[in-house]
Design a protein around this motif. Structure first.
Motif, PDB file in Angstrom:
ATOM      1  N   VAL A 142      52.455  20.771  14.468  1.00 24.23           N
ATOM      2  CA  VAL A 142      51.646  21.029  13.268  1.00 24.23           C
ATOM      3  C   VAL A 142      51.363  19.728  12.537  1.00 24.23           C
ATOM      4  O   VAL A 142      52.139  18.772  12.593  1.00 24.23           O
ATOM      5  CB  VAL A 142      52.314  22.035  12.293  1.00 24.23           C
ATOM      6  CG1 VAL A 142      52.638  23.335  12.999  1.00 24.23           C
ATOM      7  CG2 VAL A 142      53.531  21.453  11.622  1.00 24.23           C
ATOM      8  N   ASP A 143      50.215  19.719  11.855  1.00 23.39           N
ATOM      9  CA  ASP A 143      49.853  18.576  11.025  1.00 23.39           C
ATOM     10  C   ASP A 143      48.970  19.090   9.896  1.00 23.39           C
ATOM     11  O   ASP A 143      48.194  20.025  10.104  1.00 23.39           O
ATOM     12  CB  ASP A 143      49.089  17.531  11.848  1.00 23.39           C
ATOM     13  CG  ASP A 143      49.202  16.140  11.218  1.00 23.39           C
ATOM     14  OD1 ASP A 143      49.953  15.313  11.758  1.00 23.39           O
ATOM     15  OD2 ASP A 143      48.563  15.901  10.166  1.00 23.39           O
ATOM     16  N   PHE A 144      49.076  18.503   8.725  1.00 22.88           N
ATOM     17  CA  PHE A 144      48.243  19.005   7.621  1.00 22.88           C
ATOM     18  C   PHE A 144      46.792  18.541   7.761  1.00 22.88           C
ATOM     19  O   PHE A 144      45.892  19.102   7.163  1.00 22.88           O
ATOM     20  CB  PHE A 144      48.829  18.645   6.257  1.00 22.88           C
ATOM     21  CG  PHE A 144      48.529  17.234   5.813  1.00 22.88           C
ATOM     22  CD1 PHE A 144      49.220  16.167   6.340  1.00 22.88           C
ATOM     23  CD2 PHE A 144      47.556  16.981   4.867  1.00 22.88           C
ATOM     24  CE1 PHE A 144      48.948  14.870   5.952  1.00 22.88           C
ATOM     25  CE2 PHE A 144      47.259  15.682   4.462  1.00 22.88           C
ATOM     26  CZ  PHE A 144      47.955  14.624   5.002  1.00 22.88           C
ATOM     27  N   GLN A 145      46.566  17.554   8.607  1.00 17.99           N
ATOM     28  CA  GLN A 145      45.203  17.039   8.803  1.00 17.99           C
ATOM     29  C   GLN A 145      44.544  17.744   9.985  1.00 17.99           C
ATOM     30  O   GLN A 145      45.065  17.683  11.106  1.00 17.99           O
ATOM     31  CB  GLN A 145      45.267  15.567   9.176  1.00 17.99           C
ATOM     32  CG  GLN A 145      45.830  14.705   8.107  1.00 17.99           C
ATOM     33  CD  GLN A 145      44.943  13.494   7.943  1.00 17.99           C
ATOM     34  OE1 GLN A 145      43.749  13.639   7.681  1.00 17.99           O
ATOM     35  NE2 GLN A 145      45.509  12.333   8.123  1.00 17.99           N
ATOM     36  N   THR A 146      43.361  18.325   9.749  1.00 19.93           N
ATOM     37  CA  THR A 146      42.670  18.997  10.861  1.00 19.93           C
ATOM     38  C   THR A 146      42.253  17.980  11.936  1.00 19.93           C
ATOM     39  O   THR A 146      42.228  18.312  13.115  1.00 19.93           O
ATOM     40  CB  THR A 146      41.428  19.776  10.378  1.00 19.93           C
ATOM     41  OG1 THR A 146      40.739  18.956   9.460  1.00 19.93           O
ATOM     42  CG2 THR A 146      41.789  21.076   9.719  1.00 19.93           C
ATOM     43  N   GLU A 147      41.969  16.734  11.522  1.00 19.20           N
ATOM     44  CA  GLU A 147      41.605  15.716  12.524  1.00 19.20           C
ATOM     45  C   GLU A 147      42.754  15.502  13.514  1.00 19.20           C
ATOM     46  O   GLU A 147      42.530  15.296  14.705  1.00 19.20           O
ATOM     47  CB  GLU A 147      41.294  14.360  11.871  1.00 19.20           C
ATOM     48  CG  GLU A 147      40.018  14.310  11.079  1.00 19.20           C
ATOM     49  CD  GLU A 147      40.229  14.684   9.618  1.00 19.20           C
ATOM     50  OE1 GLU A 147      41.354  15.135   9.265  1.00 19.20           O
ATOM     51  OE2 GLU A 147      39.281  14.527   8.836  1.00 19.20           O
ATOM     52  N   VAL A 149      45.051  17.741  14.296  1.00 22.02           N
ATOM     53  CA  VAL A 149      45.173  18.941  15.135  1.00 22.02           C
ATOM     54  C   VAL A 149      44.171  18.850  16.293  1.00 22.02           C
ATOM     55  O   VAL A 149      44.514  19.116  17.452  1.00 22.02           O
ATOM     56  CB  VAL A 149      44.950  20.216  14.293  1.00 22.02           C
ATOM     57  CG1 VAL A 149      44.938  21.460  15.167  1.00 22.02           C
ATOM     58  CG2 VAL A 149      46.023  20.316  13.210  1.00 22.02           C
ATOM     59  N   LYS A 150      42.951  18.428  15.969  1.00 19.54           N
ATOM     60  CA  LYS A 150      41.917  18.297  17.023  1.00 19.54           C
ATOM     61  C   LYS A 150      42.304  17.207  18.033  1.00 19.54           C
ATOM     62  O   LYS A 150      42.150  17.382  19.235  1.00 19.54           O
ATOM     63  CB  LYS A 150      40.571  17.909  16.393  1.00 19.54           C
ATOM     64  CG  LYS A 150      39.849  19.085  15.783  1.00 19.54           C
ATOM     65  CD  LYS A 150      38.427  18.681  15.394  1.00 19.54           C
ATOM     66  CE  LYS A 150      37.965  19.507  14.227  1.00 19.54           C
ATOM     67  NZ  LYS A 150      37.165  18.775  13.255  1.00 19.54           N
ATOM     68  N   GLN A 168      47.005  23.650  12.133  1.00 20.15           N
ATOM     69  CA  GLN A 168      46.970  22.986  10.844  1.00 20.15           C
ATOM     70  C   GLN A 168      48.037  23.633   9.967  1.00 20.15           C
ATOM     71  O   GLN A 168      48.082  24.860   9.826  1.00 20.15           O
ATOM     72  CB  GLN A 168      45.577  23.154  10.230  1.00 20.15           C
ATOM     73  CG  GLN A 168      45.295  22.239   9.060  1.00 20.15           C
ATOM     74  CD  GLN A 168      45.863  22.736   7.741  1.00 20.15           C
ATOM     75  OE1 GLN A 168      46.024  23.938   7.565  1.00 20.15           O
ATOM     76  NE2 GLN A 168      46.182  21.825   6.851  1.00 20.15           N
ATOM     77  N   SER A 169      48.926  22.831   9.410  1.00 16.05           N
ATOM     78  CA  SER A 169      49.965  23.367   8.534  1.00 16.05           C
ATOM     79  C   SER A 169      50.571  22.226   7.722  1.00 16.05           C
ATOM     80  O   SER A 169      50.853  21.158   8.268  1.00 16.05           O
ATOM     81  CB  SER A 169      51.069  24.042   9.367  1.00 16.05           C
ATOM     82  OG  SER A 169      52.088  24.539   8.520  1.00 16.05           O
ATOM     83  N   ASP A 170      50.733  22.458   6.417  1.00 17.74           N
ATOM     84  CA  ASP A 170      51.432  21.509   5.574  1.00 17.74           C
ATOM     85  C   ASP A 170      52.928  21.777   5.758  1.00 17.74           C
ATOM     86  O   ASP A 170      53.450  22.744   5.222  1.00 17.74           O
ATOM     87  CB  ASP A 170      50.980  21.712   4.123  1.00 17.74           C
ATOM     88  CG  ASP A 170      51.512  20.637   3.203  1.00 17.74           C
ATOM     89  OD1 ASP A 170      52.224  19.730   3.681  1.00 17.74           O
ATOM     90  OD2 ASP A 170      51.211  20.711   1.993  1.00 17.74           O
ATOM     91  N   SER A 174      52.220  27.167   7.450  1.00 17.37           N
ATOM     92  CA  SER A 174      51.551  28.177   8.303  1.00 17.37           C
ATOM     93  C   SER A 174      52.479  28.742   9.369  1.00 17.37           C
ATOM     94  O   SER A 174      52.021  29.366  10.320  1.00 17.37           O
ATOM     95  CB  SER A 174      50.326  27.568   8.996  1.00 17.37           C
ATOM     96  OG  SER A 174      49.492  26.961   8.053  1.00 17.37           O
TER      97      SER A 174
END
Ligand code: GLN
Length: 279
Positions: A142-147, A149-150, A168-170, A174
């Motif tokens: 998980v990562d809070f940045q969608t970039e 995650v992609k 995506q998760s802070d 999530s």
């Protein structure tokens, strides 16, 4: 320009930098889409006009201090080649110590289908290294940045890894209702005011991936406090942290009820990784 001429020109341009010769070779091999061995084997091959321009541009960026991993867009980690982006930290060799510690524990464990979570996955380096070594495990990064995650999803595909997924998760936000046998993290841990942040490659990396409050421990504290409700009985929590944070991280884990807490040193003989069990 010939390969050998291009390299000596670039090494001169990068004089005074940290590693002119290695940087020039990595950048040129990337532009020619060849291995570094090719550069020694064919010193008299010539660059075409496009390659020459690309090489000059790339060397100019490196002269300005930009990290090689951002210029060439990739970095090796563990056995994998990972795409990088300026949204995420560049994978570092010392983080392989964290991977090794988790693998040691996983290999001693009877269960094969381990549920693993990598918090703040960035490029996906830790998640993908673990997924590649533990094909029966299922890994969630998980990562809070969608970039990020992609990017991590793209890295999984590029390395043919199918037992890792990215969300995506802070931190745990999530992950409600999920529990894991291993939670691993290389969170930001540098002191906010550290002069180190103004030096070398690190200047170009995102501050959100590097710093965490005045003592660098904000995110580690948050993860230790929140982790128990996401850990199965007997599960492992493993962190990377600063060279001067071993005592603090051990004490935080012990105070929260973790057992078998220990710190392991990195390749430079600094405290770097601390693990604990949730019994
Ligand atoms: N180890 C990294 C460095 O020294 C920092 C990584 C991090 O904050 N997670 O640059």
């Amino acid at each position: 320009m010939r390969i050998d001429e291009a390299l000596s020109w670039a090494i001169k341009q990068l004089e005074g930098g940290e590693s002119p010769s290695v940087d020039a070779k990595v950048i040129l091999a990337n532009i020619l889409e060849k291995s570094q061995t090719f550069l020694f084997t064919w010193p008299d091959k010539t660059l075409d006009a496009l390659q020459t321009n690309q090489f000059k541009d790339a060397i100019a960026r490196r002269r300005q201090g930009e990290p090689v991993a951002y210029i060439v867009g990739k970095r090796d980690f563990w056995t994998l080649s990972l795409f990088t982006s300026s949204h995420t930290l560049i994978p570092r060799p010392d983080t392989e110590v964290l991977v090794e510690q988790v693998l040691n524990w996983a290999n001693e464990n009877e269960r094969k289908n381990l549920a693993i979570c990598d918090l703040g996955t960035g490029t996906g380096a830790i998640a993908l290294a673990l997924a590649s070594e533990l094909p029966q495990a299922s890994v969630t990064g998980v990562d809070f940045q969608t970039e990020a995650v992609k990017l991590a999803t793209r890295n999984a595909q590029a390395n043919g890894i199918s037992n890792a997924r990215f969300l995506q998760s802070d931190w745990f936000h999530s992950l409600k209702d999920h529990t894991f046998d291993i939670i691993v993290s290389n969170p930001p841990y540098i002191e906010e005011t550290s002069p180190y942040l103004n030096e070398g490659d690190v200047r170009f990396e995102p501050k959100t991936a590097l710093t965490s409050g005045l003592d660098g421990l904000n995110d580690i504290k948050h993860i230790i406090n929140a982790a128990p409700q996401f850990l199965n009985k007997g599960a492992l929590l493993a962190f990377e942290h600063g060279f001067n944070q071993g005592d603090a991280v051990r004490n935080l884990l012990l105070a929260s009820g973790f057992t078998a807490v220990k710190t392991v040193r990195d390749y430079g003989d600094n405290d770097r990784v601390t693990v604990g069990l949730w019994e």
